[in-house]
Design an enzyme around this catalytic site. Structure first.
Site, short mmCIF file in Angstrom:
data_model
loop_
_atom_site.label_atom_id
_atom_site.label_comp_id
_atom_site.label_asym_id
_atom_site.label_seq_id
_atom_site.Cartn_x
_atom_site.Cartn_y
_atom_site.Cartn_z
CE LYS A 1 45.02 34.77 40.90
NZ LYS A 1 43.91 34.91 41.89
CB SER B 1 41.29 32.30 40.81
OG SER B 1 41.67 33.42 41.60
CB SER C 1 40.81 33.31 44.75
OG SER C 1 39.60 33.07 44.08
#
Length: 498
Positions: free
Chosen positions: A81, A156, A180
């Site tokens: 990420k 996210s 997330s």
């Protein structure tokens, strides 16, 4: 051969490389080719580090040929990420204010991955500064759900979840602040884990809400997630919130995959009104499955969980308004209006106006208001009191049950654009996952079947602080019984991403 390699689990790839059946470079090239074939539609990656990945893979092959000891996941590719700092590739947090920024240091988790021989394929898309539940808040455009490209992959950490679901990487890493990791894992049909808060280092993770952020693994199997959990976790003196305790035996628990005699608590507050009928049906079947496997199932009420969502949306914005004050156009990142005539305040205002997206601005304003003089006690202080009540609910519940279960999300993946103009509807996507973030305990999402719309449903399993092994034990038992991997193969063929 390349297609077969991308379909293998991380554990299978590690075993094949250790046996000399395939090289790390071949594995890496297969996944880079897969990204090249599929990512123009999935859009999971913001940056693909082709040369760095191939160089890391060659280094693993050389060390293996020299007989050096290697980590359990040496040579296995991973999607990271874009909130973790990396010296050799950009870290943007999905924001225009950091477009192209290269950090001067690696995050602790980045360093641990490199030391373990894990091959970082690149950086994945995300909601800006991890604020969102759909990846639509990224300044670089949304990612797409591999099950249905017209739907969101969650957020996210949607980019990492989509990369794993689309077979672009066998492993991914995300961060979980209000769900997330688990929420995108559920809607993308993969495994996602929020470790105990402090069990994985936040050093080098660009902060959203410091008392909530928890890095964790994404994978296609529970065992793969456990292997990655062990590699990335452990005490870090660079992180003041890091837990100085041994990593729970998560790999052994994933291999045990036995729930005989375990007490399973069903939380009614997380599985009622607002959940799609198809989600509730798969959840009920998963609970019945656990009972058939020898678990003892009972309803366990957590009455204050209904206040978790409003409490979270006071605490998280308050912390983000403080953390994001560092993006001031003075030290790094975007700078707008610095023509020699504007004051520092004007440059800062212009930069933040242009560099931050609408959702980030919304949360900064909410948080600043909640922390302001005259409102702190009424809003932020009261939310922290509710947080304490939620922690006490968990403590009481874990006296009655070894783990708690609920649906991971109230609905399956929703269409892109459906909730962009309705923040409250977007926030409800994290309804079931927020309590564990507020309390800091461990939680996992494992696929438990498909809803009538053909989209995946996740089962959430929650355990006490530092009892992360329990969630892997239960998740692996559910996975083995449902044979979830078969569904992923059908997905790959049906969606034409090959």
């Amino acid at each position: 051969m390349a297609g077969e390699l991308t379909m293998m689990t991380a554990a299978g790839l590690a075993a094949a490389m250790a046996a000399g059946e395939v090289s790390a470079l071949e594995v890496t090239d297969a996944h880079l080719a897969r990204i090249g074939d599929a990512d123009d539609r999935v859009r999971a990656f913001l940056h693909v580090a082709t040369e760095q990945a191939r160089q890391a893979a060659r280094a693993v092959d050389q060390r293996r040929a020299a007989g050096e000891p290697l980590g359990a996941l040496a040579g296995v590719p991973l999607a990271l990420k874009d909130v973790f700092t990396t010296t050799d590739m950009p870290t943007t947090c999905g924001s225009a204010i950091l477009d192209g920024w290269r950090p001067p240091y690696d995050a602790t988790i980045t360093r641990r991955l490199r030391a373990g021989g894990v091959v970082i394929l690149g950086k994945t898309n995300m909601d800006e500064f991890a604020m969102g539940s759909s990846t639509e808040n990224s300044a670089f455009g949304p990612s797409h759900n591999p099950w249905d490209l017209s739907r969101v992959p969650g957020g996210s950490s949607g980019g990492s979840a989509a990369a794993v679901a689309a077979f672009e990487a066998p492993l991914g890493i995300g961060t979980d602040t209000g769900g997330s990791i688990r929420q995108p894992a559920a809607v993308c049909g993969v495994v996602g884990v929020k470790p105990t808060y402090g069990g994985s280092s936040r050093y080098g993770v660009v902060a959203f809400a410091s008392s909530l952020d928890s890095p964790g693994p994404l994978a296609r199997t529970v065992l793969d997630a456990a292997l990655l959990h062990e590699v990335m976790s452990g005490h870090d003196p660079c992180d003041a919130t890091s837990v100085d305790a041994p990593v729970p035996p998560v790999v052994a628990a994933a291999r045990q995959a036995d729930v005989s005699g375990l007490r399973i608590g069903v939380v009614p507050e997380l599985s009622g009104e607002g959940c799609q009928p198809g989600v509730l049906a798969r959840f009920s079947e998963a609970v019945e499955l656990l009972e058939s496997l020898g678990a003892k199932v009972a309803e366990v009420s957590c009455p204050h969980f209904s206040y978790a969502l409003p409490a979270y949306y006071l605490i998280a914005p308050s912390e983000c308004s403080s953390n994001l004050a560092r993006f001031d156009a003075m030290r790094y990142g975007l700078r707008v209006g610095d023509d020699g005539t504007a004051s520092a305040e004007e440059v800062m205002s212009l930069t933040r106006a242009q560099g931050f997206g609408a959702e980030v601005k919304r949360r900064i304003m909410l948080g600043t208001y909640a922390l302001s003089s005259g409102y702190y006690d009424a809003y932020y202080g009261k939310a922290q009191q509710v947080r304490t009540l939620i922690i006490r609910d968990f403590e009481a519940a874990f006296e009655q049950a070894d783990v708690l279960v609920s649906p991971t999300t109230p609905t399956t993946a929703f269409p892109l654009g459906e909730r962009v103009d309705d923040p409250l509807a977007m926030y409800v996507a994290d309804l079931c996952t927020i309590p564990s973030d507020l309390a800091g305990n461990a939680a996992l999402s494992v696929p438990c079947g498909l809803a009538p719309d053909g989209l995946p449903v996740g089962l959430q399993i929650m355990a006490p602080v530092l009892a992360d092994d329990r969630i892997y034990r239960v998740g692996a038992a559910v996975e083995a019984a449902l044979d979830s991997r078969r569904g992923h193969r059908l997905l790959d063929q049906a969606k034409g991403l090959s």
